[in-house]
Design a protein around this motif. Structure first.
Motif, mmCIF file in Angstrom:
data_model
loop_
_atom_site.group_PDB
_atom_site.id
_atom_site.type_symbol
_atom_site.label_atom_id
_atom_site.label_comp_id
_atom_site.label_asym_id
_atom_site.label_seq_id
_atom_site.Cartn_x
_atom_site.Cartn_y
_atom_site.Cartn_z
ATOM 1 N N LYS A 105 0.822 -1.207 0.000
ATOM 2 C CA LYS A 105 0.000 0.000 0.000
ATOM 3 C C LYS A 105 0.860 1.263 0.000
ATOM 4 N N LYS A 106 2.098 1.140 0.494
ATOM 5 C CA LYS A 106 2.951 2.335 0.575
ATOM 6 C C LYS A 106 3.592 2.691 -0.749
ATOM 7 N N MET A 107 3.803 1.712 -1.610
ATOM 8 C CA MET A 107 4.445 1.966 -2.897
ATOM 9 C C MET A 107 3.368 2.253 -3.944
ATOM 10 N N PRO A 108 3.391 3.420 -4.569
ATOM 11 C CA PRO A 108 2.369 3.743 -5.583
ATOM 12 C C PRO A 108 2.383 2.728 -6.726
ATOM 13 N N SER A 109 1.221 2.191 -7.047
ATOM 14 C CA SER A 109 1.130 1.152 -8.075
ATOM 15 C C SER A 109 1.569 1.656 -9.443
ATOM 16 N N ASP A 110 1.318 2.959 -9.729
ATOM 17 C CA ASP A 110 1.717 3.474 -11.041
ATOM 18 C C ASP A 110 3.229 3.484 -11.191
ATOM 19 N N ILE A 111 3.949 3.771 -10.088
ATOM 20 C CA ILE A 111 5.413 3.751 -10.145
ATOM 21 C C ILE A 111 5.909 2.322 -10.294
ATOM 22 N N MET A 112 5.309 1.392 -9.553
ATOM 23 C CA MET A 112 5.748 0.004 -9.638
ATOM 24 C C MET A 112 5.497 -0.577 -11.035
ATOM 25 N N GLU A 113 4.373 -0.235 -11.646
ATOM 26 C CA GLU A 113 4.115 -0.738 -12.995
ATOM 27 C C GLU A 113 5.020 -0.059 -14.023
ATOM 28 N N SER A 114 5.426 1.174 -13.733
ATOM 29 C CA SER A 114 6.277 1.914 -14.673
ATOM 30 C C SER A 114 7.692 1.342 -14.750
ATOM 31 N N ILE A 115 8.181 0.740 -13.644
ATOM 32 C CA ILE A 115 9.544 0.200 -13.689
ATOM 33 C C ILE A 115 9.575 -1.253 -14.155
ATOM 34 N N GLU A 116 8.412 -1.830 -14.466
ATOM 35 C CA GLU A 116 8.396 -3.159 -15.060
ATOM 36 C C GLU A 116 8.990 -3.077 -16.464
ATOM 37 N N PRO A 117 9.393 -4.218 -17.039
ATOM 38 C CA PRO A 117 9.211 -5.575 -16.521
ATOM 39 C C PRO A 117 10.399 -6.053 -15.692
ATOM 40 N N PHE A 118 10.128 -7.050 -14.867
ATOM 41 C CA PHE A 118 11.159 -7.815 -14.181
ATOM 42 C C PHE A 118 11.319 -9.147 -14.910
ATOM 43 N N ASN A 119 12.530 -9.642 -14.973
ATOM 44 C CA ASN A 119 12.783 -10.951 -15.572
ATOM 45 C C ASN A 119 12.590 -12.014 -14.503
ATOM 46 N N ILE A 120 11.397 -12.573 -14.460
ATOM 47 C CA ILE A 120 11.047 -13.506 -13.393
ATOM 48 C C ILE A 120 11.828 -14.811 -13.511
ATOM 49 N N THR A 121 12.378 -15.091 -14.684
ATOM 50 C CA THR A 121 13.127 -16.345 -14.846
ATOM 51 C C THR A 121 14.384 -16.373 -13.979
ATOM 52 N N THR A 122 14.818 -15.211 -13.492
ATOM 53 C CA THR A 122 16.004 -15.169 -12.624
ATOM 54 C C THR A 122 15.646 -15.322 -11.150
ATOM 55 N N ALA A 123 14.353 -15.441 -10.841
ATOM 56 C CA ALA A 123 13.936 -15.587 -9.446
ATOM 57 C C ALA A 123 14.419 -16.912 -8.877
ATOM 58 N N VAL A 124 14.736 -16.893 -7.589
ATOM 59 C CA VAL A 124 15.211 -18.080 -6.885
ATOM 60 C C VAL A 124 14.367 -18.274 -5.632
ATOM 61 N N PRO A 125 14.344 -19.488 -5.086
ATOM 62 C CA PRO A 125 13.622 -19.691 -3.825
ATOM 63 C C PRO A 125 14.151 -18.753 -2.743
ATOM 64 N N PHE A 126 13.232 -18.220 -1.934
ATOM 65 C CA PHE A 126 13.608 -17.229 -0.933
ATOM 66 C C PHE A 126 14.506 -17.811 0.147
ATOM 67 N N LYS A 127 15.571 -17.069 0.462
ATOM 68 C CA LYS A 127 16.435 -17.344 1.599
ATOM 69 C C LYS A 127 16.702 -16.023 2.311
ATOM 70 N N THR A 128 16.756 -16.068 3.642
ATOM 71 C CA THR A 128 16.932 -14.834 4.394
ATOM 72 C C THR A 128 18.270 -14.157 4.090
ATOM 73 N N GLY A 129 19.236 -14.901 3.602
ATOM 74 C CA GLY A 129 20.537 -14.323 3.303
ATOM 75 C C GLY A 129 20.477 -13.224 2.259
ATOM 76 N N TYR A 130 19.468 -13.254 1.390
ATOM 77 C CA TYR A 130 19.356 -12.221 0.356
ATOM 78 C C TYR A 130 18.977 -10.859 0.948
ATOM 79 N N LEU A 131 18.505 -10.845 2.199
ATOM 80 C CA LEU A 131 18.133 -9.585 2.830
ATOM 81 C C LEU A 131 19.337 -8.825 3.380
#
Length: 360
Positions: free
Chosen positions: A213-239
């Motif tokens: 809710k804090k991030m304006p949806s128009d800004i988030m859609e404007s910086i798309e696309p993301f290459n989802i094929t590079t996504a990996v299973p979540f690990k806390t180390g990435y934080l």
């Protein structure tokens, strides 16, 4: 029983069946239409659009034992934003409004992300992108270009719901072609009407919908696309070294936007196959979803906030591709200063020209 009235597609006048032609004929503009085609076209105009999309529920992934113990939650007293990060990362400023944030406690009860796209671009790249974005903008308030503002840029993982689906669709379009010719007395125009039908299936992978809710949806859609094929299973180390926003839009709330994006993409794709006509008007669409799946993902975004004249300005950069967006204000003090300088310069030139003309 009242008979249904059909109207001419060219002049909108009431038309009748011509027994001699065996077609529907308009007495006002002399247009003729095939009976079945005309009835189908006008019946489709009154048909309800059919969109049957039932999404599967998100299957929350369990946290590994002790995994949440290494994550801390910070809260902003100004905008009520909550962010999470690992215990080794110091967080001092809110990435949404730029105000100080305070430690709230250890993470508990939050859903575990399914996927994460690690940051591909570092802080120096984000700073350079901001510098390039601001370059040449002379009327920009100076605070936006200050070293302090550049140093406050933050790496934030923004929560998204990703929607996968297979779609079966059928669509109908009313299309026309026009032919014009002349003789020695008249100009003739022939308009032909077509009922164009398209049917097929499409697959959608990872349709993203911002879950913050804090991030304006128009800004988030404007910086798309993301290459989802590079996504990996979540690990806390990435934080480590970054922050992450906690989602506050449930998947159920985001399904409406996912539906809109899928239906619009399907319609656009089908429409591009209807070519060779003078006009094409959508008449009916039926979209049916199959094999749906929903995933929770964290996507990388560099954010920077600048406060000026009581308003907070947010800039965002895709942490994977470098695409940068953000609204910029105008410092009217600088504008009028430049205006005054230009006015004095122009006046001086005009006086000089007048003097030269007088001398000559």
């Amino acid at each position: 029983m009242a008979l249904k009235e059909y109207k001419c597609l060219n002049c909108d006048g009431a038309i009748n069946f011509d027994a001699g032609l065996q077609q529907m004929s308009c007495p006002f503009c002399d247009s003729t239409f095939e009976v079945a085609a005309l009835m189908e076209m006008q019946d489709d105009e009154n048909a309800e659009q059919t969109v049957e999309i039932e999404w599967a529920a998100h299957d929350d992934q369990p946290w590994e034992e002790g995994e949440q113990e290494g994550i801390r939650v910070y809260s902003c007293n100004t905008c009520a934003g909550e962010i999470v990060t690992d215990a080794t990362t110091a967080a001092a400023k809110c990435p949404f409004c730029g105000n100080p944030i305070v430690m709230k406690g250890q993470l508990s009860g939050a859903a575990k992300p399914d996927l994460i796209i690690p940051f591909q671009l570092d802080k120096n790249a984000a700073k350079q992108a901001l510098i390039d974005h601001l370059s040449g903008k002379k009327l920009l308030p100076k605070c936006f270009k200050s070293k302090k503002t550049l140093e406050d840029i933050s790496g934030l993982y923004v929560p998204f719901w990703l929607f996968d689906a297979e779609v079966n669709a059928n669509m109908r379009f009313r299309a026309t072609t026009t032919r014009v010719w002349m003789d020695s007395r008249f100009t003739y125009t022939e308009t032909r009407h077509f009922n164009v039908v398209r049917q097929g299936a499409m697959a959608f992978d990872a349709v993203p919908v911002d879950a913050s809710k804090k991030m304006p949806s128009d800004i988030m859609e404007s910086i798309e696309p993301f290459n989802i094929t590079t996504a990996v299973p979540f690990k806390t180390g990435y934080l480590a070294g970054y922050m992450a926003d906690k989602f506050d839009y449930e998947a159920e709330e985001c399904k409406v936007r996912a539906n809109q994006r899928i239906v619009k993409s399907t319609e656009d794709s089908f429409r591009r196959t209807v070519q060779g006509y003078a006009t094409v008007i959508p008449q009916y669409q039926g979209v049916y979803l199959q094999k749906s799946e929903v995933k929770y993902a964290l996507l990388p975004v560099w954010t920077i906030t600048a406060n000026w004249q009581g308003k907070t300005y947010l800039f965002a950069m895709n942490g994977q591709t470098g695409k940068f967006v953000g609204d910029l204000p105008t410092d009217w003090g600088i504008f009028w200063k430049w205006f005054a300088i230009m006015a004095v310069a122009i006046s001086a030139v005009l006086i000089l020209i007048a003097w030269l003309v007088g001398v000559m």
